[in-house]
Scaffold this motif. Structure first.
Motif, PDB file in Angstrom:
ATOM      1  N   PHE A 117       0.841  -1.199   0.000  1.00  0.00           N
ATOM      2  CA  PHE A 117       0.000   0.000   0.000  1.00  0.00           C
ATOM      3  C   PHE A 117       0.880   1.254   0.000  1.00  0.00           C
ATOM      4  O   PHE A 117       0.653   2.202  -0.750  1.00  0.00           O
ATOM      5  CB  PHE A 117      -0.912  -0.035   1.226  1.00  0.00           C
ATOM      6  CG  PHE A 117      -1.798   1.167   1.411  1.00  0.00           C
ATOM      7  CD1 PHE A 117      -2.239   1.922   0.339  1.00  0.00           C
ATOM      8  CD2 PHE A 117      -2.212   1.528   2.691  1.00  0.00           C
ATOM      9  CE1 PHE A 117      -3.067   3.028   0.533  1.00  0.00           C
ATOM     10  CE2 PHE A 117      -3.027   2.626   2.890  1.00  0.00           C
ATOM     11  CZ  PHE A 117      -3.452   3.378   1.810  1.00  0.00           C
ATOM     12  N   ALA A 136       2.314   1.661  -3.420  1.00  0.00           N
ATOM     13  CA  ALA A 136       1.302   2.173  -4.353  1.00  0.00           C
ATOM     14  C   ALA A 136       1.149   3.686  -4.212  1.00  0.00           C
ATOM     15  O   ALA A 136       1.100   4.419  -5.206  1.00  0.00           O
ATOM     16  CB  ALA A 136      -0.037   1.486  -4.098  1.00  0.00           C
ATOM     17  N   LYS A 137       1.087   4.165  -2.973  1.00  0.00           N
ATOM     18  CA  LYS A 137       0.947   5.608  -2.744  1.00  0.00           C
ATOM     19  C   LYS A 137       2.166   6.371  -3.253  1.00  0.00           C
ATOM     20  O   LYS A 137       2.035   7.477  -3.800  1.00  0.00           O
ATOM     21  CB  LYS A 137       0.721   5.887  -1.260  1.00  0.00           C
ATOM     22  CG  LYS A 137      -0.649   5.473  -0.754  1.00  0.00           C
ATOM     23  CD  LYS A 137      -0.867   5.893   0.688  1.00  0.00           C
ATOM     24  CE  LYS A 137      -0.053   5.049   1.648  1.00  0.00           C
ATOM     25  NZ  LYS A 137      -0.319   5.407   3.055  1.00  0.00           N
ATOM     26  N   HIS A 172       1.945   6.594  -6.903  1.00  0.00           N
ATOM     27  CA  HIS A 172       0.858   7.526  -7.213  1.00  0.00           C
ATOM     28  C   HIS A 172       1.358   8.967  -7.114  1.00  0.00           C
ATOM     29  O   HIS A 172       1.133   9.780  -8.026  1.00  0.00           O
ATOM     30  CB  HIS A 172      -0.300   7.270  -6.241  1.00  0.00           C
ATOM     31  CG  HIS A 172      -1.563   7.982  -6.576  1.00  0.00           C
ATOM     32  ND1 HIS A 172      -2.711   7.818  -5.845  1.00  0.00           N
ATOM     33  CD2 HIS A 172      -1.865   8.885  -7.551  1.00  0.00           C
ATOM     34  CE1 HIS A 172      -3.666   8.573  -6.365  1.00  0.00           C
ATOM     35  NE2 HIS A 172      -3.169   9.225  -7.394  1.00  0.00           N
ATOM     36  N   ARG A 224      -1.515   1.647 -10.212  1.00  0.00           N
ATOM     37  CA  ARG A 224      -2.743   0.913 -10.496  1.00  0.00           C
ATOM     38  C   ARG A 224      -2.574  -0.576 -10.187  1.00  0.00           C
ATOM     39  O   ARG A 224      -3.427  -1.190  -9.532  1.00  0.00           O
ATOM     40  CB  ARG A 224      -3.141   1.089 -11.958  1.00  0.00           C
ATOM     41  CG  ARG A 224      -4.445   0.374 -12.343  1.00  0.00           C
ATOM     42  CD  ARG A 224      -4.717   0.456 -13.832  1.00  0.00           C
ATOM     43  NE  ARG A 224      -4.685   1.840 -14.303  1.00  0.00           N
ATOM     44  CZ  ARG A 224      -3.712   2.347 -15.064  1.00  0.00           C
ATOM     45  NH1 ARG A 224      -2.684   1.586 -15.438  1.00  0.00           N
ATOM     46  NH2 ARG A 224      -3.755   3.604 -15.455  1.00  0.00           N
ATOM     47  N   TYR A 275      -2.412  -1.008  -6.328  1.00  0.00           N
ATOM     48  CA  TYR A 275      -3.715  -0.782  -5.684  1.00  0.00           C
ATOM     49  C   TYR A 275      -4.630  -1.984  -5.909  1.00  0.00           C
ATOM     50  O   TYR A 275      -5.315  -2.455  -4.990  1.00  0.00           O
ATOM     51  CB  TYR A 275      -4.378   0.481  -6.221  1.00  0.00           C
ATOM     52  CG  TYR A 275      -3.928   1.765  -5.569  1.00  0.00           C
ATOM     53  CD1 TYR A 275      -4.019   1.948  -4.186  1.00  0.00           C
ATOM     54  CD2 TYR A 275      -3.433   2.823  -6.331  1.00  0.00           C
ATOM     55  CE1 TYR A 275      -3.623   3.124  -3.587  1.00  0.00           C
ATOM     56  CE2 TYR A 275      -3.024   4.014  -5.730  1.00  0.00           C
ATOM     57  CZ  TYR A 275      -3.121   4.155  -4.355  1.00  0.00           C
ATOM     58  OH  TYR A 275      -2.721   5.335  -3.766  1.00  0.00           O
ATOM     59  N   GLU A 276      -4.659  -2.486  -7.140  1.00  0.00           N
ATOM     60  CA  GLU A 276      -5.534  -3.616  -7.450  1.00  0.00           C
ATOM     61  C   GLU A 276      -5.063  -4.894  -6.765  1.00  0.00           C
ATOM     62  O   GLU A 276      -5.876  -5.712  -6.321  1.00  0.00           O
ATOM     63  CB  GLU A 276      -5.605  -3.806  -8.964  1.00  0.00           C
ATOM     64  CG  GLU A 276      -6.356  -2.657  -9.658  1.00  0.00           C
ATOM     65  CD  GLU A 276      -6.361  -2.785 -11.171  1.00  0.00           C
ATOM     66  OE1 GLU A 276      -5.626  -3.647 -11.686  1.00  0.00           O
ATOM     67  OE2 GLU A 276      -7.102  -2.011 -11.834  1.00  0.00           O
ATOM     68  N   THR A 332      -3.456  -5.019  -3.925  1.00  0.00           N
ATOM     69  CA  THR A 332      -3.626  -4.880  -2.481  1.00  0.00           C
ATOM     70  C   THR A 332      -5.086  -4.813  -2.075  1.00  0.00           C
ATOM     71  O   THR A 332      -5.437  -5.122  -0.934  1.00  0.00           O
ATOM     72  CB  THR A 332      -2.890  -3.607  -1.993  1.00  0.00           C
ATOM     73  OG1 THR A 332      -1.570  -3.586  -2.530  1.00  0.00           O
ATOM     74  CG2 THR A 332      -2.785  -3.586  -0.474  1.00  0.00           C
ATOM     75  N   TYR A 333      -5.965  -4.455  -3.000  1.00  0.00           N
ATOM     76  CA  TYR A 333      -7.376  -4.262  -2.662  1.00  0.00           C
ATOM     77  C   TYR A 333      -8.011  -5.448  -1.928  1.00  0.00           C
ATOM     78  O   TYR A 333      -8.680  -5.259  -0.895  1.00  0.00           O
ATOM     79  CB  TYR A 333      -8.188  -3.908  -3.919  1.00  0.00           C
ATOM     80  CG  TYR A 333      -9.663  -3.783  -3.648  1.00  0.00           C
ATOM     81  CD1 TYR A 333     -10.165  -2.640  -3.017  1.00  0.00           C
ATOM     82  CD2 TYR A 333     -10.550  -4.804  -3.984  1.00  0.00           C
ATOM     83  CE1 TYR A 333     -11.520  -2.525  -2.740  1.00  0.00           C
ATOM     84  CE2 TYR A 333     -11.903  -4.693  -3.703  1.00  0.00           C
ATOM     85  CZ  TYR A 333     -12.379  -3.551  -3.090  1.00  0.00           C
ATOM     86  OH  TYR A 333     -13.714  -3.439  -2.798  1.00  0.00           O
ATOM     87  N   PHE A 370      -7.056   2.682   3.503  1.00  0.00           N
ATOM     88  CA  PHE A 370      -6.760   2.171   2.162  1.00  0.00           C
ATOM     89  C   PHE A 370      -7.872   2.528   1.195  1.00  0.00           C
ATOM     90  O   PHE A 370      -7.621   2.972   0.065  1.00  0.00           O
ATOM     91  CB  PHE A 370      -6.565   0.658   2.192  1.00  0.00           C
ATOM     92  CG  PHE A 370      -6.460   0.058   0.810  1.00  0.00           C
ATOM     93  CD1 PHE A 370      -5.269   0.125   0.107  1.00  0.00           C
ATOM     94  CD2 PHE A 370      -7.560  -0.527   0.198  1.00  0.00           C
ATOM     95  CE1 PHE A 370      -5.170  -0.385  -1.180  1.00  0.00           C
ATOM     96  CE2 PHE A 370      -7.474  -1.043  -1.080  1.00  0.00           C
ATOM     97  CZ  PHE A 370      -6.268  -0.979  -1.767  1.00  0.00           C
ATOM     98  N   TYR A 408      -7.648   4.272  -2.461  1.00  0.00           N
ATOM     99  CA  TYR A 408      -8.066   3.452  -3.599  1.00  0.00           C
ATOM    100  C   TYR A 408      -9.175   4.155  -4.386  1.00  0.00           C
ATOM    101  O   TYR A 408      -9.133   4.239  -5.625  1.00  0.00           O
ATOM    102  CB  TYR A 408      -8.550   2.092  -3.094  1.00  0.00           C
ATOM    103  CG  TYR A 408      -9.033   1.160  -4.179  1.00  0.00           C
ATOM    104  CD1 TYR A 408      -8.137   0.377  -4.900  1.00  0.00           C
ATOM    105  CD2 TYR A 408     -10.388   1.057  -4.475  1.00  0.00           C
ATOM    106  CE1 TYR A 408      -8.589  -0.485  -5.897  1.00  0.00           C
ATOM    107  CE2 TYR A 408     -10.851   0.206  -5.465  1.00  0.00           C
ATOM    108  CZ  TYR A 408      -9.942  -0.558  -6.171  1.00  0.00           C
ATOM    109  OH  TYR A 408     -10.384  -1.412  -7.162  1.00  0.00           O
TER     110      TYR A 408
END
Length: 248
Positions: free
Chosen positions: A169, A172-173, A176, A185, A188-189, A191-192, A201, A205
């Motif tokens: 996470f 991902a940030k 981003h 992307r 995020y997908e 880790t979702y 999160f 997201y």
């Protein structure tokens, strides 16, 4: 001391503490002092642990295992400078103990010495590149300091071997913020499914999905969160949820 050791090994720390206390009145050995120090920490007797472990250090300063629990006992008492000094002594005696570097980093953070903390965590990873605690703590410091490039450099080669969702996470940030949208992307997908019930999160997201124009994905994430957790949405997400519902 055998009775005390037996109690300690079976997790009966109160009984172990009592028998170590009796045994040390009859005979003081480095092994007994060390065992007592560990047990004292377990029963929240940090001052007793400090006394025993300092006595042990006076008897045998090369008993390298004493420094970590001594530092932890100091930490319990809020004596952070003494704790860090003990860790540094331990490292000087034996620089192979990864946990000492991690503890030194944590203590440096407590004293708001972020640069020193980072260096200690890096040293820990030089000793053991897969030290989970060192990675997790270093990730948190990099996030706090918004050192995205350093965070990406740390994690991008470890993601497959180190699938910790909080670290993914954070990665991902970082991507981003650096406008590396494809990498963000993907993470995020990925880790979702692991963090979809955590508000912090979901907020990031949903924002990302909206930036990508995936309003249905954002709505589904909010609906899933509302349906499966008791934690309320914050005002921003609640407004987004209502707007997305109106669009559907």
């Amino acid at each position: 001391m055998l009775v005390a050791e037996a109690y300690s090994l079976t997790g009966q720390f109160e009984n172990a503490y009592h028998h170590y206390t009796l045994g040390l009145k009859e005979k003081t050995t480095v092994e007994a002092l060390f065992g007592f120090g560990l047990v004292a920490l377990k029963v929240d007797e940090a001052q007793a642990a400090i006394h025993a472990l300092e006595q042990l250090k006076d008897m045998d300063a090369d008993f390298v295992s004493l420094y970590k629990p001594l530092a932890e006992a100091y930490e319990e008492e809020g004596l952070y400078e003494e704790a860090l000094a003990a860790v540094k002594e331990g490292i000087a005696k034996d620089d192979t103990q990864v946990e000492l570097y991690v503890l030194a980093g944590r203590l440096s953070e407590r004293q708001h010495e972020k640069a020193e903390a980072i260096q200690y965590y890096k040293e820990a990873l030089l000793k053991d590149q897969w030290s989970q605690e060192a990675v997790q703590r270093l990730v948190k410091v990099y996030e706090q300091e918004e050192e995205d490039e350093a965070l990406i450099d740390l994690l991008q080669n470890q993601a497959d071997e180190y699938p910790d969702p909080d670290s993914l996470f954070a990665l991902a940030k970082a991507y981003h913020r650096q406008e590396a949208y494809e990498e963000a992307r993907q993470l995020y997908e990925e880790t979702y499914p692991l963090l979809k019930h955590r508000a912090a999160f979901v907020k990031f997201y949903v924002r990302f999905m909206l930036e990508e124009g995936k309003r249905l994905s954002a709505l589904k994430a909010l609906e899933t969160f509302r349906a499966h957790t008791s934690e309320p949405l914050d005002d921003e997400l609640e407004m987004l949820y209502e707007d997305l519902l109106d669009e559907r």
